[in-house]
Every structure is written in structure tokens, then in C-alpha cells.
Write a protein that holds these residues in place. Structure first.
Motif, PDB file in Angstrom:
ATOM      1  N   GLY A 137       0.811  -1.215   0.000  1.00 24.98           N
ATOM      2  CA  GLY A 137       0.000   0.000   0.000  1.00 24.98           C
ATOM      3  C   GLY A 137       0.837   1.254   0.000  1.00 24.98           C
ATOM      4  O   GLY A 137       0.384   2.328   0.379  1.00 24.98           O
ATOM      5  N   ASN A 138       2.096   1.138  -0.460  1.00 29.54           N
ATOM      6  CA  ASN A 138       3.018   2.256  -0.375  1.00 29.54           C
ATOM      7  C   ASN A 138       4.129   2.054  -1.401  1.00 29.54           C
ATOM      8  O   ASN A 138       4.425   0.922  -1.800  1.00 29.54           O
ATOM      9  CB  ASN A 138       3.614   2.307   1.034  1.00 29.54           C
ATOM     10  N   PHE A 139       4.720   3.152  -1.838  1.00 33.34           N
ATOM     11  CA  PHE A 139       5.944   3.070  -2.634  1.00 33.34           C
ATOM     12  C   PHE A 139       7.101   3.318  -1.677  1.00 33.34           C
ATOM     13  O   PHE A 139       7.228   4.399  -1.106  1.00 33.34           O
ATOM     14  CB  PHE A 139       5.938   4.098  -3.762  1.00 33.34           C
ATOM     15  N   LEU A 140       7.944   2.304  -1.508  1.00 34.14           N
ATOM     16  CA  LEU A 140       8.976   2.333  -0.481  1.00 34.14           C
ATOM     17  C   LEU A 140      10.336   2.095  -1.119  1.00 34.14           C
ATOM     18  O   LEU A 140      10.515   1.135  -1.871  1.00 34.14           O
ATOM     19  CB  LEU A 140       8.683   1.239   0.551  1.00 34.14           C
ATOM     20  N   VAL A 141      11.289   2.973  -0.834  1.00 32.62           N
ATOM     21  CA  VAL A 141      12.644   2.769  -1.340  1.00 32.62           C
ATOM     22  C   VAL A 141      13.180   1.440  -0.814  1.00 32.62           C
ATOM     23  O   VAL A 141      13.132   1.164   0.389  1.00 32.62           O
ATOM     24  CB  VAL A 141      13.576   3.938  -0.929  1.00 32.62           C
ATOM     25  N   GLY A 142      13.645   0.608  -1.723  1.00 29.56           N
ATOM     26  CA  GLY A 142      14.104  -0.732  -1.369  1.00 29.56           C
ATOM     27  C   GLY A 142      13.051  -1.796  -1.586  1.00 29.56           C
ATOM     28  O   GLY A 142      13.360  -2.987  -1.610  1.00 29.56           O
ATOM     29  N   GLY A 143      11.787  -1.358  -1.732  1.00 29.01           N
ATOM     30  CA  GLY A 143      10.698  -2.309  -1.932  1.00 29.01           C
ATOM     31  C   GLY A 143      10.538  -2.696  -3.390  1.00 29.01           C
ATOM     32  O   GLY A 143      11.010  -2.016  -4.301  1.00 29.01           O
ATOM     33  N   GLU A 144       9.852  -3.827  -3.610  1.00 28.93           N
ATOM     34  CA  GLU A 144       9.580  -4.275  -4.971  1.00 28.93           C
ATOM     35  C   GLU A 144       8.642  -3.288  -5.662  1.00 28.93           C
ATOM     36  O   GLU A 144       7.752  -2.722  -5.027  1.00 28.93           O
ATOM     37  CB  GLU A 144       8.955  -5.668  -4.969  1.00 28.93           C
ATOM     38  N   ILE A 145       8.849  -3.107  -6.965  1.00 28.25           N
ATOM     39  CA  ILE A 145       7.989  -2.196  -7.708  1.00 28.25           C
ATOM     40  C   ILE A 145       6.646  -2.877  -7.968  1.00 28.25           C
ATOM     41  O   ILE A 145       6.575  -3.981  -8.507  1.00 28.25           O
ATOM     42  CB  ILE A 145       8.654  -1.738  -9.029  1.00 28.25           C
ATOM     43  N   CYS A 146       5.588  -2.254  -7.518  1.00 34.77           N
ATOM     44  CA  CYS A 146       4.247  -2.818  -7.608  1.00 34.77           C
ATOM     45  C   CYS A 146       3.279  -1.647  -7.740  1.00 34.77           C
ATOM     46  O   CYS A 146       3.167  -0.844  -6.816  1.00 34.77           O
ATOM     47  CB  CYS A 146       3.955  -3.651  -6.365  1.00 34.77           C
ATOM     48  N   TYR A 147       2.596  -1.547  -8.876  1.00 34.32           N
ATOM     49  CA  TYR A 147       1.742  -0.370  -9.070  1.00 34.32           C
ATOM     50  C   TYR A 147       0.587  -0.669 -10.007  1.00 34.32           C
ATOM     51  O   TYR A 147       0.586  -1.648 -10.765  1.00 34.32           O
ATOM     52  CB  TYR A 147       2.558   0.793  -9.629  1.00 34.32           C
ATOM     53  N   ASN A 148      -0.426   0.200  -9.930  1.00 36.35           N
ATOM     54  CA  ASN A 148      -1.545   0.225 -10.871  1.00 36.35           C
ATOM     55  C   ASN A 148      -1.517   1.535 -11.631  1.00 36.35           C
ATOM     56  O   ASN A 148      -1.163   2.581 -11.062  1.00 36.35           O
ATOM     57  CB  ASN A 148      -2.891   0.133 -10.141  1.00 36.35           C
ATOM     58  N   LEU A 149      -1.908   1.492 -12.884  1.00 36.83           N
ATOM     59  CA  LEU A 149      -2.104   2.700 -13.677  1.00 36.83           C
ATOM     60  C   LEU A 149      -3.571   2.769 -14.098  1.00 36.83           C
ATOM     61  O   LEU A 149      -4.102   1.831 -14.705  1.00 36.83           O
ATOM     62  CB  LEU A 149      -1.208   2.706 -14.919  1.00 36.83           C
ATOM     63  N   TYR A 150      -4.218   3.883 -13.746  1.00 39.24           N
ATOM     64  CA  TYR A 150      -5.603   4.132 -14.126  1.00 39.24           C
ATOM     65  C   TYR A 150      -5.646   5.273 -15.132  1.00 39.24           C
ATOM     66  O   TYR A 150      -4.876   6.243 -15.024  1.00 39.24           O
ATOM     67  CB  TYR A 150      -6.431   4.532 -12.904  1.00 39.24           C
ATOM     68  N   MET A 151      -6.572   5.173 -16.067  1.00 41.72           N
ATOM     69  CA  MET A 151      -6.765   6.279 -16.994  1.00 41.72           C
ATOM     70  C   MET A 151      -7.228   7.504 -16.222  1.00 41.72           C
ATOM     71  O   MET A 151      -8.088   7.415 -15.351  1.00 41.72           O
ATOM     72  CB  MET A 151      -7.808   5.925 -18.060  1.00 41.72           C
ATOM     73  N   LYS A 152      -6.641   8.634 -16.546  1.00 40.61           N
ATOM     74  CA  LYS A 152      -7.069   9.889 -15.946  1.00 40.61           C
ATOM     75  C   LYS A 152      -8.208  10.448 -16.804  1.00 40.61           C
ATOM     76  O   LYS A 152      -8.006  10.720 -17.989  1.00 40.61           O
ATOM     77  CB  LYS A 152      -5.906  10.874 -15.903  1.00 40.61           C
ATOM     78  N   PRO A 153      -9.413  10.583 -16.249  1.00 39.20           N
ATOM     79  CA  PRO A 153     -10.541  11.065 -17.052  1.00 39.20           C
ATOM     80  C   PRO A 153     -10.250  12.431 -17.659  1.00 39.20           C
ATOM     81  O   PRO A 153      -9.609  13.280 -17.035  1.00 39.20           O
ATOM     82  CB  PRO A 153     -11.688  11.143 -16.045  1.00 39.20           C
TER      83      PRO A 153
END
Length: 299
Positions: A230-246
Motif C-alpha cells: 500500500g506504499n511506494f517504499l525505497v528498497g521495496g519491490e515495484i508494484c503499481y496500478n495505472l488508471y486512466m485519468k478522465p
């Protein structure tokens, strides 16, 4: 693995929007800054999207069956197509002696999970005993759901003893109701729950945890899943969602971001696309148990 930069990210964190860029090396976040203007690595411009960490969702009854196709479709429909990368689930017991057997059975059922998972305990109030609390601490079970259909059993829990056992592993307690209880009774029992837990000083969540929807940061912090997920953390695995910006949506705060009203375009998790081009991908066994060493450390 390659090194690259995710630049011009509009990172959604609860209702806040942060403009940032991420340097990714070997599948992990190496640095987070406003920009990496003078770096020569390959750059991925995501300015046309809203970016979130992979979602954590709760589902107490994740299927345990042997029908691979139905389990696969369940994960795809309920989690992967909705940007979930970590599941919060539970095992149940009716007697103290079942603890280890049922916990191991639940872990075995998740060996083919494509997503990471954290396991809590769901049980009745009469089984909230010092022995059960010690077992949860020993096996790093960070969360206990207590069935609250009947408030009488809840009042009999020896909270003084329980609190004394939580000093070095503050397990979070959560109310749980069956579908048989009416809303008026539920509200009454929740009020008893909230007052009792507050007065006793017990780590708790005041209401039921919503299922099959992204959990907010405050819940993740209470359990100890944040900042590991639930966070972007330095040293953490890259894990993300991309949503279309209306179109026409302002990129200034405050942001009214509702997952169901935005179109998911991509989920990246552990170096693999779990969702892309309107299609979910199922990687059996790619998930791992997320062990919570200290629940509620960041609350």
C-alpha cells in the motif's frame, strides 16, 4: 534486470495526490524524487495516468477447492482485474486444539496463490483466551476477527490478561458479523465493541473490514501491512496500478479518486504484468506469505 525511470507519476495515496518520479533497479525502487532530469536511463512517462500502489483487499473466504479453473477465475475476477496484489484472509477454529491444523491447512490452500497474502484468525468470542493469543504471537498471526452476533460472549473475554500479552506483538482485533444479524442489532453491538475496546486500550478496528475492495492506509497501518504494502517504499519491490485519468479531471488536490469509477489499464507486480491490455494474467504460486513482524508499528 534493467534500470529505468517512471517519471511524471501522479501517485494517489488515500485522497492525496503526489507528483513524483521513481528510479527502478532490478525490480526494486532505488530512489523516489521529484525528477531524475539528468539521468540517462530509459524513461517511462506516466503523466496521462493516475498511479497507485498495488491494492490490498480482504477476503476471509478465499476459495480452498481443488478445481483449478474455478479458483483461477475467482482470482482473476475478484482481485487481479481490480488491481489487487495482496490479499488479507483468515482461517477459522471452533476449538483451541484446531489452531495449528487449521492454520497450516489455510497456508497449504494458498500455495498456488498468484498474489501475496497475510493470514488472520476468525473465531468466536469464547475462544479469545491467553492460549490462543500466545499461539497467534508464536505464529505471527497479526489479526483476529471476533464474531459479534451475540454480545454476551464478548463481555466475558478477560481483556486484562489479553492486553498484558499484547505488549510485544499488538494483535489487532476486528468485529465480524454473519449475514443473519439485523442492522439495528449490529449497530448496537458495534457500539458496545467500540466502547469496550477503547476503554480497555486494545488495538482494534472499530467497524468491519470491507471485503473485496481496496483497504485504506489506516487499516493497513493497524494490521502492520503498511508500509510493506500500500506504499511506494525505497528498497521495496515495484508494484503499481495505472488508471486512466478522465479527460478534464484536474490534477490538483484534493482528489476524489474512486477505484470503481476509473479504468484500470495496467497492474505491474514483481516484474510481471498482472493486468494489461484489458486482460488479467494468472501466475500460480507467484504469491508469498507476507509475515507481519510488528502489527501497528506505524499507527
Amino acid at each position: 534486470m534493467s534500470t529505468y525511470i517512471i517519471e511524471n507519476a501522479h501517485w494517489v495515496k488515500d485522497t492525496k495526490l503526489t507528483h513524483t518520479s521513481l528510479l527502478v533497479k532490478d525490480g526494486r525502487i532505488s530512489a523516489i524524487r521529484n525528477s531524475f532530469q539528468y539521468y540517462k536511463y530509459m524513461k517511462m512517462d506516466v503523466s496521462h495516468f493516475l498511479m497507485t500502489p498495488g491494492h490490498v483487499m480482504c477476503d476471509i473466504m478465499v476459495p480452498q477447492g481443488n478445481d483449478f479453473i474455478s479458483v483461477k477465475n475467482y482470482y482473476l475476477d475478484e482481485f487481479i482485474k481490480r488491481g489487487c496484489t495482496t490479499i488479507l484472509t483468515a482461517f477459522s477454529i471452533q476449538y483451541e486444539y484446531e489452531f495449528l491444523t487449521q492454520l497450516n491447512e489455510r497456508k497449504t490452500s494458498l500455495l498456488n496463490s498468484p498474489l501475496d497474502y497475510t493470514i488472520g484468525l476468525k473465531t468466536s468470542a469464547n475462544l479469545i483466551t491467553p492460549n490462543i493469543i500466545r499461539a497467534c504471537k508464536r505464529h505471527k498471526v497479526p489479526l483476529i476477527w471476533i464474531e459479534l452476533d451475540e454480545a454476551s460472549g464478548f463481555r466475558d473475554i478477560p481483556w486484562g490478561w489479553i492486553k498484558g500479552l499484547l505488549y510485544d506483538y499488538p494483535i489487532t482485533f476486528v468485529p465480524f458479523f454473519t449475514t443473519n444479524i439485523d442492522n439495528k442489532t449490529k449497530m448496537k453491538h458495534l457500539k458496545i465493541w467500540q466502547n469496550s475496546m477503547k476503554n480497555e486500550g486494545i488495538p482494534h478496528i472499530p467497524v468491519e473490514i470491507p471485503e473485496k475492495e481496496p483497504l485504506n492506509v489506516s487499516i493497513l497501518k493497524k494490521i502492520g501491512i503498511y508500509p510493506l504494502r500500500g506504499n511506494f517504499l525505497v528498497g521495496g519491490e515495484i508494484c503499481y496500478n495505472l488508471y486512466m485519468k478522465p479527460e478534464g479531471e484536474s490534477s490538483t488536490e484534493p482528489l476524489s479518486f474512486q477505484y470503481d469509477h476509473h479504468v484500470l489499464k495496467c497492474t505491474m507486480n514483481k516484474g510481471k504484468y498482472h493486468y494489461v491490455n484489458n486482460r488479467g494474467h494468472f501466475y500460480p504460486g507467484a504469491g508469498e506469505e507476507l509475515i507481519i513482524q510488528t502489527p501497528g508499528y506505524f499507527t
